[in-house]
Design an enzyme around this catalytic site. Structure first.
Site: not given
Ligand code: NDP
Ligand code: 2IT
Length: 448
Positions: A128, A113, A92, A168
């Site tokens: 992942k 993860q 997952k 993600d």
């Molecule tokens: P999104 O794609 O929704 O948003 C990511 C944000 O971070 C965007 O604003 C993006 O900007 C910015 N960003 C990404 N990469 C870069 C970079 N290299 N430099 C600067 N800004 C960057 O992703 P999420 O919010 O889902 O994910 C954010 C983080 O949280 C990640 O590390 C992910 O692994 C983690 N995460 C996510 C989960 C989920 O359920 N979605 C669960 C647990 C952790 P831009 O659009 O300009 O690239």
């Molecule tokens: O980093 C994370 O935990 C996620 N992007 C969510 C993974 C998931 O299976 O909901």
């Protein structure tokens, strides 16, 4: 002593076998470095080579993803799925579409993860995946064609009881929809449980979209409560302006805190009056525009391309964009500015040196595998609803999410104390609690 040397040897061997995979080696290094007291207490883990096995993915899939632009030009990207550990349940974990995605990046994310998913207490293994595809500037039709080609490369190795991807970076509800449609077409089955983060009318769960951000803020509340404090009136800096950051901001505002920064790859916003959530959502979720638009429409806000959100003095900092976004210098600036709590919405946003600086300064530091586990936890609740063919109410899902985040916090505190750490050593606590759950299951299931 013997155990410590053993861990160092395993780290060296992992480096030798995975040359150049710096993100993966960093994640392995941080986890293994904290496990010496756990191995001292459990010689049976060493005898069964648990660590040697856990750093090796069960499978790593790589595949070609060809697609065409709207102009008819052919593009080729690379798709990945790392199936790291199935000892606690089906693999997952999310899918990331970002140009920086490499084998090393998916392996670091998959490795983290395993332990994150173990901390949730649910029956989910660790995986992942993703692609080096850059969704920025692509039309809706191009995104759909890419998602369809990606799923064509992936569908054979996933399934509701095998491997369940989700979103993600760069993968949200729209992308999950296109991938689900293609999976259904290829297999001829409505297997709702094959992906999570689905739309509400076709098997999605209420609160999944909000879960990572809400859970992150729940975790911070639990941390602050250990010091008889709460979020009311606290200033908070965040990075990112995506799924995690937006819903963390929503929950912070609901609890009377004041979020003052967010960012994307074009720069960052400082809004000392507190973020206007509706405007932020409109820019990011509806217009899919850059954060600079916010400063044009909100007089209290400024847009910056130099520096970072960590330059602002705040009570709480929540890095929620990507890996390696807080270095040692930025960590020192946060400590100097009086920050009380740093909790990771993103995976591995704080470099190892930065983590050490936070811990030495005695502030509360919540590592991602504990602090951002709310997203995957609600994904597992979505799988449960799919199994039952039920849709739970918002209240039911949110209460379960809060219970899970509280339980993760308690597990961290208890595991740290059990293995000789302080009650606020969330790094030792999260690694030890997650690892022991996985290790015990590996022992029980034999040498596989
Ligand atoms: P999104 O794609 O929704 O948003 C990511 C944000 O971070 C965007 O604003 C993006 O900007 C910015 N960003 C990404 N990469 C870069 C970079 N290299 N430099 C600067 N800004 C960057 O992703 P999420 O919010 O889902 O994910 C954010 C983080 O949280 C990640 O590390 C992910 O692994 C983690 N995460 C996510 C989960 C989920 O359920 N979605 C669960 C647990 C952790 P831009 O659009 O300009 O690239
Ligand atoms: O980093 C994370 O935990 C996620 N992007 C969510 C993974 C998931 O299976 O909901």
């Amino acid at each position: 002593m013997k155990t410590t040397a053993n861990i160092e040897e395993i780290i060296e061997e992992t480096e030798r076998r995975n040359p150049g995979q710096s993100e993966f080696l960093e994640a392995v290094g941080v986890v293994l470095s904290s496990l010496a007291p756990v191995l001292d207490a459990h010689p049976e883990y060493r005898d069964a080579a648990i660590i040697e096995r856990i750093v090796e993915p069960e499978q790593l899939h790589m595949f070609r993803v060809p697609w065409t632009t709207d102009n008819g030009e052919v593009r080729v990207n690379r798709g990945y799925r790392v199936q790291f550990s199935s000892v606690l349940g089906p693999y997952k974990g999310g899918l990331r579409f970002h140009p920086t995605v490499t084998t090393s990046v998916v392996k670091f994310l998959g490795f983290e993860q395993i332990f994150k998913n173990a901390l949730t207490g649910q029956q989910i293994g660790g995986g992942k995946g993703g692609s080096d595809f850059n969704p920025h500037g692509r039309s809706d039709a191009e995104i759909m064609r890419f998602c369809q080609s990606f799923m064509t490369g992936l569908f054979r190795v996933i399934g509701p009881n095998t491997d369940v991807p989700a979103g993600d970076i760069g993968v949200g509800g729209r992308e999950i929809g296109y991938m689900y449609g293609q999976y259904k077409r290829l297999t001829g089955r409505f297997d709702a449980g094959v992906l999570t983060g689905k739309g509400l009318s076709w098997g999605g769960s209420l609160i999944r979209k909000e879960a990572t951000g809400y859970g992150l803020v729940n975790f911070v509340e639990n941390m602050l409560a250990t010091r008889s404090d709460d979020l009311e009136g606290k200033t908070v800096s965040l990075s990112g302006a995506g799924n995690v950051a937006i819903y963390a901001i929503e929950k912070l505002l609901a609890l009377g805190a004041k979020p003052v920064t967010f960012s994307d790859s074009s720069g960052w916003i400082h809004d000392p009056e507190g973020v206007d959530l509706e405007l932020l959502k409109d820019i990011k979720e509806v217009r899919r525009a850059r954060v600079g638009e916010y400063a044009k429409e909100r007089s209290s806000a400024t847009f910056h391309t130099e520096g970072s959100p960590w330059d602002v003095e705040v009570d709480v900092a929540l890095p929620s964009a990507t890996q390696r976004e807080v270095n040692a210098e930025q960590a020192r600036a946060l400590v100097k500015g009086g920050t009380k709590v740093v909790a990771e919405g993103a995976n591995m946003p704080c470099e190892p040196e930065a983590q050490q600086i936070f811990q030495e300064a005695g502030l509360l530091y919540g590592p991602g595998k504990a602090a951002n586990a709310g997203g995957v936890a609600v994904s597992a609740l979505e799988m449960q609803q799919n199994d039952e063919r039920q849709s739970w109410t918002k209240e039911k899902v949110e209460t379960k999410l809060e219970d899970i985040m509280r339980s993760i916090h308690t597990q961290c505190v208890e595991a740290s104390e059990r293995y000789g750490g302080t009650s606020d050593d969330y790094v030792l606590g999260a690694n030890a609690a997650g690892f022991t759950r996985v290790a015990d299951a590996m022992l029980a299931q034999g040498l596989v």
